[in-house]
Design a protein around this motif. Sequence first.
Motif, PDB file in Angstrom:
ATOM      1  N   ILE A 230      -5.278  -4.659 -13.794  1.00  0.00           N
ATOM      2  CA  ILE A 230      -5.636  -2.822 -13.600  1.00  0.00           C
ATOM      3  C   ILE A 230      -5.339  -2.250 -15.179  1.00  0.00           C
ATOM      4  O   ILE A 230      -6.450  -1.810 -15.383  1.00  0.00           O
ATOM      5  CB  ILE A 230      -4.496  -1.870 -13.357  1.00  0.00           C
ATOM      6  N   GLU A 231      -4.291  -2.355 -16.460  1.00  0.00           N
ATOM      7  CA  GLU A 231      -4.991  -2.586 -17.590  1.00  0.00           C
ATOM      8  C   GLU A 231      -6.351  -3.223 -18.656  1.00  0.00           C
ATOM      9  O   GLU A 231      -6.891  -2.438 -18.895  1.00  0.00           O
ATOM     10  CB  GLU A 231      -4.123  -2.859 -19.077  1.00  0.00           C
ATOM     11  N   LYS A 232      -6.250  -4.249 -17.684  1.00  0.00           N
ATOM     12  CA  LYS A 232      -7.992  -5.047 -18.365  1.00  0.00           C
ATOM     13  C   LYS A 232      -8.959  -5.127 -17.701  1.00  0.00           C
ATOM     14  O   LYS A 232     -10.527  -5.114 -18.825  1.00  0.00           O
ATOM     15  CB  LYS A 232      -7.279  -6.564 -18.614  1.00  0.00           C
TER      16      LYS A 232
ATOM     17  N   GLY B 264     -12.333   0.609 -15.719  1.00  0.00           N
ATOM     18  CA  GLY B 264     -13.769   0.895 -15.780  1.00  0.00           C
ATOM     19  C   GLY B 264     -14.668  -0.274 -15.407  1.00  0.00           C
ATOM     20  O   GLY B 264     -15.752   0.149 -14.766  1.00  0.00           O
ATOM     21  N   ARG B 265     -14.281  -1.266 -14.691  1.00  0.00           N
ATOM     22  CA  ARG B 265     -15.089  -2.340 -14.711  1.00  0.00           C
ATOM     23  C   ARG B 265     -14.363  -2.813 -13.018  1.00  0.00           C
ATOM     24  O   ARG B 265     -15.538  -3.719 -12.524  1.00  0.00           O
ATOM     25  CB  ARG B 265     -14.824  -3.588 -15.505  1.00  0.00           C
ATOM     26  N   LEU B 266     -13.376  -3.553 -12.209  1.00  0.00           N
ATOM     27  CA  LEU B 266     -12.865  -3.692 -11.225  1.00  0.00           C
ATOM     28  C   LEU B 266     -12.174  -2.516 -10.887  1.00  0.00           C
ATOM     29  O   LEU B 266     -10.675  -2.554 -11.952  1.00  0.00           O
ATOM     30  CB  LEU B 266     -12.673  -5.072 -11.683  1.00  0.00           C
ATOM     31  N   ILE B 267     -12.260  -2.614  -9.395  1.00  0.00           N
ATOM     32  CA  ILE B 267     -11.065  -1.767  -9.087  1.00  0.00           C
ATOM     33  C   ILE B 267      -9.511  -2.571  -8.795  1.00  0.00           C
ATOM     34  O   ILE B 267      -9.798  -3.154  -7.880  1.00  0.00           O
ATOM     35  CB  ILE B 267     -11.100  -0.765  -7.864  1.00  0.00           C
ATOM     36  N   ILE B 268      -8.412  -2.414  -9.025  1.00  0.00           N
ATOM     37  CA  ILE B 268      -7.727  -3.726  -8.847  1.00  0.00           C
ATOM     38  C   ILE B 268      -6.903  -2.723  -7.465  1.00  0.00           C
ATOM     39  O   ILE B 268      -6.431  -1.664  -7.881  1.00  0.00           O
ATOM     40  CB  ILE B 268      -7.505  -4.109  -9.389  1.00  0.00           C
ATOM     41  N   ILE B 269      -6.806  -3.606  -6.607  1.00  0.00           N
ATOM     42  CA  ILE B 269      -6.010  -2.940  -4.595  1.00  0.00           C
ATOM     43  C   ILE B 269      -4.630  -4.180  -5.017  1.00  0.00           C
ATOM     44  O   ILE B 269      -4.738  -5.246  -4.574  1.00  0.00           O
ATOM     45  CB  ILE B 269      -6.455  -3.211  -4.211  1.00  0.00           C
TER      46      ILE B 269
END
Length: 255
Positions: A174-176, A179-184
């Motif tokens: 999520i940190e990395k 803004g680029r990919l939603i981590i679920i």
Amino acid sequence: MQPKMKILSKMEICVDSIESGVNAAIGGAHRLELCSSLIEGGLTPSLGLFKTLKSMVTIPIFVMLRPRGGYDFQFSDSERKVVLQDLTLFKEAGADGFVFGALNACGGIDVAFCESVILASSPLPVTFHRAFDVATENPIIMAQKIAELGFTRLLTSGRRSEAINGILLIKTLIEKMKGRLIIIPGAGIKIENLKAILSTTSAHEFHGSAKILKQFAYPIDNLFLNNETNPVYITHCETVKQLLKIYNDYYKQYE
């Protein structure tokens, strides 16, 4: 003190039946992941199931694209044709998005096939599913590739059997990928552990089944069929409501 921020809650519930889909929607789910055979991790549902459920609920439905069971996620040329044909049919029928993942023989992302699926699904969003969790590729590098290919979300348990055990990797992702990919976070999310997962990862979306053992109107108990050897689960409306309440209560502090 953290700054206040507006959180748009996103609770995705995975379902494999009309009953579960309706229960999830009544309970307050924001999105459905529609599959068949959740007991196998979720396979492509029937078109009839999708069309019927779509006529009964108003929330978005993302359709699983997985033509067979097995956790290698390496697909033959014929299976690739099945996936792309299913994608076309569901897209024409009004799917709101798709859930898909594919790996190569080395355990890394199958870039060429993923590109084909992303292209065919456009402009609809595609989630890369938990094929990520059985991959051998470095998780951060793989997540970056997934984003670059055009996936909008990554569903993951943090490469553990359940998300609660993989929260450190989920937090890092999520940190990395902000803004680029939603981590679920997904897999094994329950009333008992959702708050811990949210507080550690700061995930703004989560994925669960909110399932209970289905109770039948008459007893099913013979040599071949019973609820112990062949359990049938359904999404529980009240469990969905409780999960949503935990989510909303946690993020109220940031409003």
